[in-house]
Design a protein around this motif. Structure first.
Motif, PDB file in Angstrom:
ATOM      1  N   LYS A  15      -0.946  -3.530   9.712  1.00  0.00           N
ATOM      2  CA  LYS A  15      -2.091  -3.152   8.878  1.00  0.00           C
ATOM      3  C   LYS A  15      -1.647  -2.859   7.446  1.00  0.00           C
ATOM      4  O   LYS A  15      -0.589  -2.288   7.219  1.00  0.00           O
ATOM      5  CB  LYS A  15      -2.771  -1.910   9.453  1.00  0.00           C
ATOM      6  N   MET A  45      -2.749  -0.768   4.075  1.00  0.00           N
ATOM      7  CA  MET A  45      -3.612   0.303   3.593  1.00  0.00           C
ATOM      8  C   MET A  45      -3.752   0.178   2.090  1.00  0.00           C
ATOM      9  O   MET A  45      -2.749   0.026   1.378  1.00  0.00           O
ATOM     10  CB  MET A  45      -3.038   1.681   3.959  1.00  0.00           C
ATOM     11  N   GLU A  92      -0.078   9.264  12.023  1.00  0.00           N
ATOM     12  CA  GLU A  92      -0.299   8.027  11.280  1.00  0.00           C
ATOM     13  C   GLU A  92       0.793   7.889  10.223  1.00  0.00           C
ATOM     14  O   GLU A  92       1.081   8.827   9.484  1.00  0.00           O
ATOM     15  CB  GLU A  92      -1.674   8.049  10.614  1.00  0.00           C
ATOM     16  N   LEU A 131       2.532   5.708   6.985  1.00  0.00           N
ATOM     17  CA  LEU A 131       2.375   4.739   5.900  1.00  0.00           C
ATOM     18  C   LEU A 131       3.743   4.463   5.298  1.00  0.00           C
ATOM     19  O   LEU A 131       4.436   5.384   4.866  1.00  0.00           O
ATOM     20  CB  LEU A 131       1.447   5.284   4.806  1.00  0.00           C
ATOM     21  N   SER A 176       6.043  -1.013  14.020  1.00  0.00           N
ATOM     22  CA  SER A 176       4.945  -1.448  14.871  1.00  0.00           C
ATOM     23  C   SER A 176       5.471  -1.996  16.192  1.00  0.00           C
ATOM     24  O   SER A 176       4.933  -1.689  17.271  1.00  0.00           O
ATOM     25  CB  SER A 176       4.114  -2.508  14.147  1.00  0.00           C
ATOM     26  N   SER A 191       1.053   1.575   8.951  1.00  0.00           N
ATOM     27  CA  SER A 191       0.519   0.659   7.939  1.00  0.00           C
ATOM     28  C   SER A 191       1.525   0.605   6.799  1.00  0.00           C
ATOM     29  O   SER A 191       2.431   1.433   6.704  1.00  0.00           O
ATOM     30  CB  SER A 191      -0.826   1.163   7.396  1.00  0.00           C
ATOM     31  N   TYR A 192       1.356  -0.377   5.919  1.00  0.00           N
ATOM     32  CA  TYR A 192       2.134  -0.408   4.683  1.00  0.00           C
ATOM     33  C   TYR A 192       1.172  -0.347   3.506  1.00  0.00           C
ATOM     34  O   TYR A 192      -0.004  -0.716   3.635  1.00  0.00           O
ATOM     35  CB  TYR A 192       3.028  -1.651   4.599  1.00  0.00           C
TER      36      TYR A 192
END
Length: 377
Positions: free
Chosen positions: A4, A6, A68, A70, A87, A94-95
Motif C-alpha cells: 500500500k 500512503m 500500523e 509507514l 509485508s 505502507s510506504y
C-alpha cells in the motif's frame, strides 16, 4: 508483492487526528535527525536503507506486529522495497508515496475566519512549517505569502467563486521559493513586495502602498514597515482584526534576524518593531504567522495555526518585556543555531537573480524551516 502507498494527505490526517503510527524511516541517520514527520502519537525507528539490503531480520525485534507501520525514505524507492519485505513478513505496512519530497510539498487548507465581509483560509505546508493565506471578499481573492504550488491557490479560489486579484509577500523568503511572481503572471493579479528586498522583476512596491483596499477588505501595511527578520519585512493588518505577521511574529517566538549576516543591526530593527509598532496593537488582535515551529504545539483548538497577540506576548514574555541589551543578547545567542538549508540560493531565486527547474527547487527546499527565535529562551 504490491504494498500500500500512503499519501502525504493521509499522513496529515493522522497528525491532525492524533492517531498512532509507527514510522520506519530508512534515510541516513543525519537526515532523519535533522527532519522527520512529526506526530504527537507517532513512534519512530531509523535504520538506513543500506543496512537492510540483505533483509530485515536484524531489526524485526524493534518493529511492532500490532501497529500500523509507514516506511519513509527521501523519494519513495527505498521505502517501497523495505515495505515489501515487511509485508511478506506479515506486517501491516505502507510506504510514503513520493517520499519526504511529497511530505515537504503537501498543502493542507482550512478556514480560519469568516464574517459578513470576508473569509480567510490558511494553507499549511505541514512538512515544511510554512503558512500562506487567501482572503476572499465579494468574488475577489488576496493571497498572502504564496508557496510555489500556485495551482493550489487557483483551484481554491475557483471553488469559492473568486478571482485572484492581489498577491503580497511579507518579505523575501529564505527557506522556500515564493509563488508570488508566477501566480501574478498566470492570474493578472497585482503583486506587491518591498522594493528594499532587492527583487529585479516587475512588482508593485509596498513602499508606495500604505493600504491595499478592495471590496470589503482593508489591508494595512502595518505601521508601514516591520523590519527585523529581513530589512524589508512587513506585516499586514486586515480590517483591524487580523494580523498577517509574516516572519516577524510567530505563535512561539520572533523571526530570526541573522540571515543577512548582520545580527546585531537587524536585531536592533526587530527590537524597534516589537517595542514601537507591535506594542500599539491590541491584545485581542489575532495573529496569523508565516511559519510555525511545532505543529502539535502551535495548532490551536480550532485546527489552525494562530493565536491572539495577548497570548503570544504572555508566552514570549522575555522578548516582549526586555531591555534592548537583553533582547539583543538573546537574539545573538539564538542566531548561533543552524540556518535554513540553501537559504542563499533560495533568496537568489526569490529575488529573480537565479533560476531553477522543478527538480532543483525540490532539492533546495528539502528540510525544516529555521526562521524563528523560538520561545526567546
Amino acid at each position: 508483492m504490491t504494498v500500500k502507498a500512503m499519501l502525504a494527505k493521509e499522513v496529515t490526517e493522522k497528525v491532525l487526528n492524533k492517531e498512532n503510527l509507527f514510522i520506519f524511516d530508512v534515510r541516513n541517520v543525519s537526515d532523519f535527525e535533522d527532519w522527520k514527520i512529526e506526530g504527537e502519537n507517532f513512534e519512530y525507528l531509523n535504520v538506513p536503507y543500506f543496512e537492510l539490503i540483505d533483509g530485515i531480520d536484524e531489526v524485526r525485534a524493534n518493529i511492532p506486529q500490532d501497529k500500523e507501520i509507514l516506511v519513509v525514505c527521501a523519494k519513495e524507492g527505498s521505502s517501497m522495497m523495505v515495505a515489501e519485505m515487511l509485508s511478506e513478513a506479515g506486517y501491516d505496512v505502507s510506504y510514503l508515496k513520493g517520499g519526504m519530497k511529497s511530505w515537504s510539498e503537501y498543502l493542507y487548507q482550512t478556514k480560519v475566519y469568516e464574517d459578513e465581509n470576508i473569509s480567510v483560509h490558511q494553507f499549511i505546508r505541514v512538512g515544511k512549517g510554512c503558512l500562506s493565506y487567501m482572503v476572499v471578499s465579494n468574488g475577489e481573492a488576496l493571497i498572502v505569502d504564496p508557496s510555489r504550488f500556485v495551482e493550489e491557490y487557483k483551484e481554491a479560489a475557483a471553488e469559492l467563486g473568486a478571482k485572484i486579484t492581489h498577491i503580497v509577500d511579507s518579505h523575501l523568503h529564505a527557506d522556500h521559493i515564493s509563488g508570488g511572481k508566477i501566480l501574478a503572471e498566470q492570474t493578472g493579479a497585482n503583486y506587491y513586495l518591498m522594493k528594499s528586498e532587492g527583487a529585479v522583476f516587475d512588482f508593485e512596491p509596498l513602499e508606495d502602498h500604505d493600504k491595499i483596499e478592495f471590496n470589503q477588505v482593508k489591508l494595512e501595511v502595518l505601521a508601514v514597515k516591520t523590519p527585523g527578520h529581513t530589512p524589508g519585512s512587513v506585516s499586514f493588518f486586515v480590517n483591524d482584526t487580523l494580523l498577517f505577521s509574516g516572519d516577524t511574529i510567530f505563535v512561539s517566538g520572533l523571526g530570526r534576524p541573522d540571515l543577512g549576516n548582520k545580527v546585531r543591526e537587524w536585531a536592533n530593527d526587530l527590537y524597534d518593531t516589537v517595542y514601537t509598532k507591535v506594542s500599539d496593537i491590541a491584545d485581542d488582535v489575532f495573529v496569523l504567522p508565516g511559519h510555525y515551529a511545532d505543529f502539535d504545539e502551535e495548532m490551536n483548538e480550532d485546527g489552525y495555526i494562530g493565536d491572539t497577540l495577548g497570548n503570544i506576548r504572555e508566552r514570549n514574555e522575555k522578548m516582549f518585556n526586555a531591555t534592548r541589551d537583553a533582547f539583543l543578547d538573546n537574539v545573538e545567542k539564538s542566531a548561533s543555531s543552524v540556518k535554513p538549508p540553501n537559504f542563499e540560493e533560495i533568496v537568489g531565486i526569490n529575488r529573480g537573480v537565479e533560476t531553477a527547474d522543478k527538480e532543483k527547487m525540490q532539492e533546495l527546499e528539502i528540510g525544516p524551516n529555521r526562521c524563528a527565535v523560538h520561545h526567546a529562551d
